[in-house]
Design a protein around this motif. Structure first.
Motif, PDB file in Angstrom:
ATOM      1  N   PHE A 287       0.818  -1.143  -0.041  1.00  0.00           N
ATOM      2  CA  PHE A 287      -0.097   0.068  -0.240  1.00  0.00           C
ATOM      3  C   PHE A 287       0.967   1.206  -0.129  1.00  0.00           C
ATOM      4  CE2 PHE A 287      -1.698   3.253   2.757  1.00  0.00           C
ATOM      5  CZ  PHE A 287      -2.836   3.919   1.585  1.00  0.00           C
ATOM      6  N   ILE A 288       2.006   1.275   0.829  1.00  0.00           N
ATOM      7  CA  ILE A 288       2.937   2.356   0.699  1.00  0.00           C
ATOM      8  C   ILE A 288       3.570   2.597  -0.398  1.00  0.00           C
ATOM      9  CG2 ILE A 288       5.033   3.302   1.711  1.00  0.00           C
ATOM     10  CD1 ILE A 288       4.359   1.859   4.482  1.00  0.00           C
ATOM     11  N   VAL A 289       3.713   1.509  -1.369  1.00  0.00           N
ATOM     12  CA  VAL A 289       4.524   1.583  -2.599  1.00  0.00           C
ATOM     13  C   VAL A 289       3.064   2.400  -3.512  1.00  0.00           C
ATOM     14  CG1 VAL A 289       5.297   0.499  -4.793  1.00  0.00           C
ATOM     15  CG2 VAL A 289       6.107  -0.141  -2.349  1.00  0.00           C
ATOM     16  N   GLN A 290       2.096   1.759  -3.360  1.00  0.00           N
ATOM     17  CA  GLN A 290       0.855   2.098  -4.356  1.00  0.00           C
ATOM     18  C   GLN A 290       0.695   3.646  -4.106  1.00  0.00           C
ATOM     19  OE1 GLN A 290      -2.542   0.168  -3.069  1.00  0.00           O
ATOM     20  NE2 GLN A 290      -3.717   2.191  -3.197  1.00  0.00           N
ATOM     21  N   ALA A 291       0.485   4.144  -2.703  1.00  0.00           N
ATOM     22  CA  ALA A 291       0.140   5.534  -2.499  1.00  0.00           C
ATOM     23  C   ALA A 291       1.118   6.481  -2.700  1.00  0.00           C
ATOM     24  CB  ALA A 291      -0.369   5.359  -1.143  1.00  0.00           C
ATOM     25  N   PHE A 292       2.245   6.267  -2.470  1.00  0.00           N
ATOM     26  CA  PHE A 292       3.320   7.300  -2.291  1.00  0.00           C
ATOM     27  C   PHE A 292       4.391   7.119  -3.584  1.00  0.00           C
ATOM     28  CE2 PHE A 292       2.018   6.674   2.278  1.00  0.00           C
ATOM     29  CZ  PHE A 292       1.680   7.987   2.311  1.00  0.00           C
ATOM     30  N   ILE A 293       4.747   5.917  -3.785  1.00  0.00           N
ATOM     31  CA  ILE A 293       5.618   5.820  -5.166  1.00  0.00           C
ATOM     32  C   ILE A 293       4.775   5.866  -6.651  1.00  0.00           C
ATOM     33  CG2 ILE A 293       7.482   4.431  -6.218  1.00  0.00           C
ATOM     34  CD1 ILE A 293       8.088   3.306  -3.331  1.00  0.00           C
ATOM     35  N   PHE A 294       3.727   5.095  -6.496  1.00  0.00           N
ATOM     36  CA  PHE A 294       3.188   4.958  -7.766  1.00  0.00           C
ATOM     37  C   PHE A 294       1.623   5.635  -7.524  1.00  0.00           C
ATOM     38  CE2 PHE A 294       6.223   1.751  -8.179  1.00  0.00           C
ATOM     39  CZ  PHE A 294       7.094   2.106  -9.338  1.00  0.00           C
ATOM     40  N   PRO A 295       1.230   6.743  -7.249  1.00  0.00           N
ATOM     41  CA  PRO A 295       0.156   7.445  -6.942  1.00  0.00           C
ATOM     42  C   PRO A 295      -0.637   7.501  -8.227  1.00  0.00           C
ATOM     43  CG  PRO A 295       1.543   9.433  -6.784  1.00  0.00           C
ATOM     44  CD  PRO A 295       2.370   8.143  -6.996  1.00  0.00           C
ATOM     45  N   GLY A 296      -1.702   7.578  -8.398  1.00  0.00           N
ATOM     46  CA  GLY A 296      -2.868   7.857  -9.578  1.00  0.00           C
ATOM     47  C   GLY A 296      -2.861   6.526 -10.438  1.00  0.00           C
ATOM     48  N   ASP A 297      -3.473   6.756 -11.601  1.00  0.00           N
ATOM     49  CA  ASP A 297      -3.520   5.634 -12.405  1.00  0.00           C
ATOM     50  C   ASP A 297      -2.553   5.069 -13.112  1.00  0.00           C
ATOM     51  OD1 ASP A 297      -6.511   5.261 -11.813  1.00  0.00           O
ATOM     52  OD2 ASP A 297      -6.733   6.331 -13.537  1.00  0.00           O
ATOM     53  N   GLY A 298      -2.282   4.111 -13.551  1.00  0.00           N
ATOM     54  CA  GLY A 298      -1.140   3.459 -14.339  1.00  0.00           C
ATOM     55  C   GLY A 298      -0.912   1.952 -13.886  1.00  0.00           C
ATOM     56  N   LEU A 299       0.058   1.255 -14.889  1.00  0.00           N
ATOM     57  CA  LEU A 299       0.233  -0.086 -14.786  1.00  0.00           C
ATOM     58  C   LEU A 299       0.811  -0.176 -13.163  1.00  0.00           C
ATOM     59  CD1 LEU A 299       0.382  -2.843 -15.560  1.00  0.00           C
ATOM     60  CD2 LEU A 299       2.359  -2.528 -16.744  1.00  0.00           C
ATOM     61  N   PRO A 300       1.963   0.502 -12.691  1.00  0.00           N
ATOM     62  CA  PRO A 300       2.611  -0.046 -11.522  1.00  0.00           C
ATOM     63  C   PRO A 300       1.799   0.275 -10.338  1.00  0.00           C
ATOM     64  CG  PRO A 300       3.962   1.377 -12.965  1.00  0.00           C
ATOM     65  CD  PRO A 300       2.864   1.346 -13.735  1.00  0.00           C
ATOM     66  N   HIS A 301       0.786   1.425 -10.371  1.00  0.00           N
ATOM     67  CA  HIS A 301      -0.228   1.726  -9.381  1.00  0.00           C
ATOM     68  C   HIS A 301      -1.075   0.396  -9.383  1.00  0.00           C
ATOM     69  CE1 HIS A 301      -3.048   3.705  -6.482  1.00  0.00           C
ATOM     70  NE2 HIS A 301      -3.864   3.256  -7.379  1.00  0.00           N
ATOM     71  N   SER A 302      -1.561   0.169 -10.375  1.00  0.00           N
ATOM     72  CA  SER A 302      -2.755  -0.840 -10.648  1.00  0.00           C
ATOM     73  C   SER A 302      -2.130  -2.244  -9.913  1.00  0.00           C
ATOM     74  CB  SER A 302      -3.288  -0.922 -11.895  1.00  0.00           C
ATOM     75  OG  SER A 302      -3.824   0.027 -12.291  1.00  0.00           O
ATOM     76  N   MET A 303      -1.181  -2.543 -10.232  1.00  0.00           N
ATOM     77  CA  MET A 303      -0.183  -3.797  -9.694  1.00  0.00           C
ATOM     78  C   MET A 303      -0.048  -3.905  -8.345  1.00  0.00           C
ATOM     79  SD  MET A 303       2.542  -4.505 -12.906  1.00  0.00           S
ATOM     80  CE  MET A 303       3.142  -6.224 -12.089  1.00  0.00           C
ATOM     81  N   PHE A 304       0.168  -2.750  -7.812  1.00  0.00           N
ATOM     82  CA  PHE A 304       0.502  -2.658  -6.210  1.00  0.00           C
ATOM     83  C   PHE A 304      -0.828  -2.577  -5.652  1.00  0.00           C
ATOM     84  CE2 PHE A 304       5.060  -2.032  -7.393  1.00  0.00           C
ATOM     85  CZ  PHE A 304       5.662  -2.755  -6.332  1.00  0.00           C
ATOM     86  N   PHE A 305      -1.846  -1.709  -6.198  1.00  0.00           N
ATOM     87  CA  PHE A 305      -3.129  -1.973  -5.586  1.00  0.00           C
ATOM     88  C   PHE A 305      -3.591  -3.255  -5.615  1.00  0.00           C
ATOM     89  CE2 PHE A 305      -7.652  -2.170  -5.601  1.00  0.00           C
ATOM     90  CZ  PHE A 305      -8.323  -1.132  -5.028  1.00  0.00           C
ATOM     91  N   ALA A 306      -3.347  -4.044  -6.697  1.00  0.00           N
ATOM     92  CA  ALA A 306      -3.991  -5.330  -6.654  1.00  0.00           C
ATOM     93  C   ALA A 306      -3.006  -6.340  -5.534  1.00  0.00           C
ATOM     94  CB  ALA A 306      -3.820  -6.177  -7.901  1.00  0.00           C
ATOM     95  N   LEU A 307      -1.793  -6.081  -5.307  1.00  0.00           N
ATOM     96  CA  LEU A 307      -0.983  -6.667  -4.584  1.00  0.00           C
ATOM     97  C   LEU A 307      -1.591  -6.438  -2.954  1.00  0.00           C
ATOM     98  CD1 LEU A 307       1.429  -8.511  -4.200  1.00  0.00           C
ATOM     99  CD2 LEU A 307       2.726  -6.626  -4.021  1.00  0.00           C
TER     100      LEU A 307
END
Length: 373
Positions: free
Chosen positions: A267-287
């Motif tokens: 979640f920290i990676v999703q929220a702070f490193i890859f915020p917003g839409d996009g492939l990395p954000h979506s992958m870490f959201f699913a993780l």
């Protein structure tokens, strides 16, 4: 220990009650998030029916973290009881019961309860106390806001689909039982399937896009994710879970702290490193989704597997609390909107009041306690 095919288990009931209370907390927090925005011209475009001038950044994180897992987990838990119910009742009776248990309350929610819940938004838009004008606006300009009952009509739809697929799903469940699927294989399946069910849809539709007709709304990027979790729960719900996947001594259960830590890290990676839409954000959201769901299944199996009066009462009232809580949440937020208190204090007042009021109200309504949602 009873199995899901034979009866209820305390830890699943406690987890279902906990998620319902978490839903109330989620909605209580939305008025005080820093990203909250209110649109007077059409409050349906607002992030929440009431937006308070007092905000608190920690609630942003609370809301975002909840959003990543609590609805998939609700669908998974609901799925656990579907095939056992179909076994007992047959498809025709099952669908008839689900229609009474789900679809009729959904109609009650969107025809009566949500009109009550959204009225403060009409008042905050600067309108007079004119019920007729409010209702006209509700069904035309606002396009019939569905609120939390969206979950109920989607769950009914999933129940009908599973009833139509009953035989192949029962064969799959029997195969899983014979194979004695190991926790490691289940965890890997959970992680990979979440990626496949969510990431392509999020990239195609965007992560927060809703669509629908009238009150039949759903989130485009998450419909497959929710159905996948529901279907997974349904398929494994007739296996001997307490002797296989959810034995207290296996890695799925006993490593719950590790899974939770990994989910928070994702979640920290999703929220702070890859915020917003996009492939990395979506992958870490699913993780985050898969790891956190595994963590909560584990922690409740290990730490909450003893029957308790409060747990039994909350579990029996959980569905009703889900139906009515939004009225208490929104009206309490409206009552506090012009009071000068810190956002965190307002959040706690709204959360505690709405939870207790919903619980006490539902306890006074005769119902079949423990019927799955």
């Amino acid at each position: 220990m009873t199995t899901f095919a034979q009866g209820r288990t305390p830890w699943i009931d406690h987890l279902r009650a906990f998620i319902t209370v978490l839903v109330i907390a989620h909605h209580a927090a939305l008025a005080y998030a820093t990203f909250a925005a209110f649109h007077k011209e059409a409050y349906i475009l607002s992030t929440h029916p009431v937006v308070d001038p007092h905000r608190w950044v920690p609630l942003d994180l609370f809301i975002s973290f909840n959003d990543s897992f609590f609805m998939p987990l609700m669908f998974f838990i609901s799925g656990l009881f579907t095939l056992p119910a179909l076994q007992r009742k047959g498809a025709a009776r099952f669908i008839r019961d689900r229609f009474r248990r789900l679809f009729i309350p959904f109609l009650l929610g969107v025809i009566i309860l949500m009109e009550i819940a959204y009225y403060p938004a009409w008042l905050l838009s600067g309108h007079s106390i004119d019920i007729a004008a409010y209702l006209r606006d509700f069904f035309t300009v606002e396009a019939w806001p569905v609120g939390p009952p969206w979950f109920i009509w989607v769950l009914f739809l999933f129940d009908v689909i599973v009833a139509m697929l009953y035989r192949p799903l029962m064969s799959l469940s029997a195969w899983i039982t014979r194979m004695r699927i190991r926790p490691g294989a289940f965890i890997l399946f959970f992680l990979l399937s979440t990626q496949l069910l969510y990431v392509p849809a999020a990239l195609l539709f965007g992560s927060n896009t809703w669509t629908g007709i009238g009150p039949f709304d759903f989130q485009e990027s998450r419909l497959l994710l929710y159905f996948g979790y529901f279907l997974t729960g349904a398929v494994i719900g007739v296996t001997r879970l307490d002797q296989q996947l959810f034995r207290t001594d296996n890695r799925l259960s006993k490593s719950w702290l590790w899974w939770m830590t990994a989910g928070v890290a994702a979640f920290i990676v999703q929220a702070f490193i890859f915020p917003g839409d996009g492939l990395p954000h979506s992958m870490f959201f699913a993780l985050t989704t898969s790891l956190t769901c595994i963590a909560f299944l584990g922690v409740f199996k290990v730490l909450s597997n003893t029957e308790s009066h409060i747990g039994r009462s909350l579990s029996g009232a959980a569905y009703g609390m889900y139906l009515v809580h939004y009225i208490f949440v929104v009206w309490m937020q409206y009552a506090l909107v012009h009071i000068d208190l810190p956002a965190g204090v307002k959040f706690m007042i709204v959360f505690i009041t709405a939870t207790l009021a919903s619980w006490l109200l539902i306890k006074k309504i005769p119902a079949r306690a423990g019927t799955h949602t």
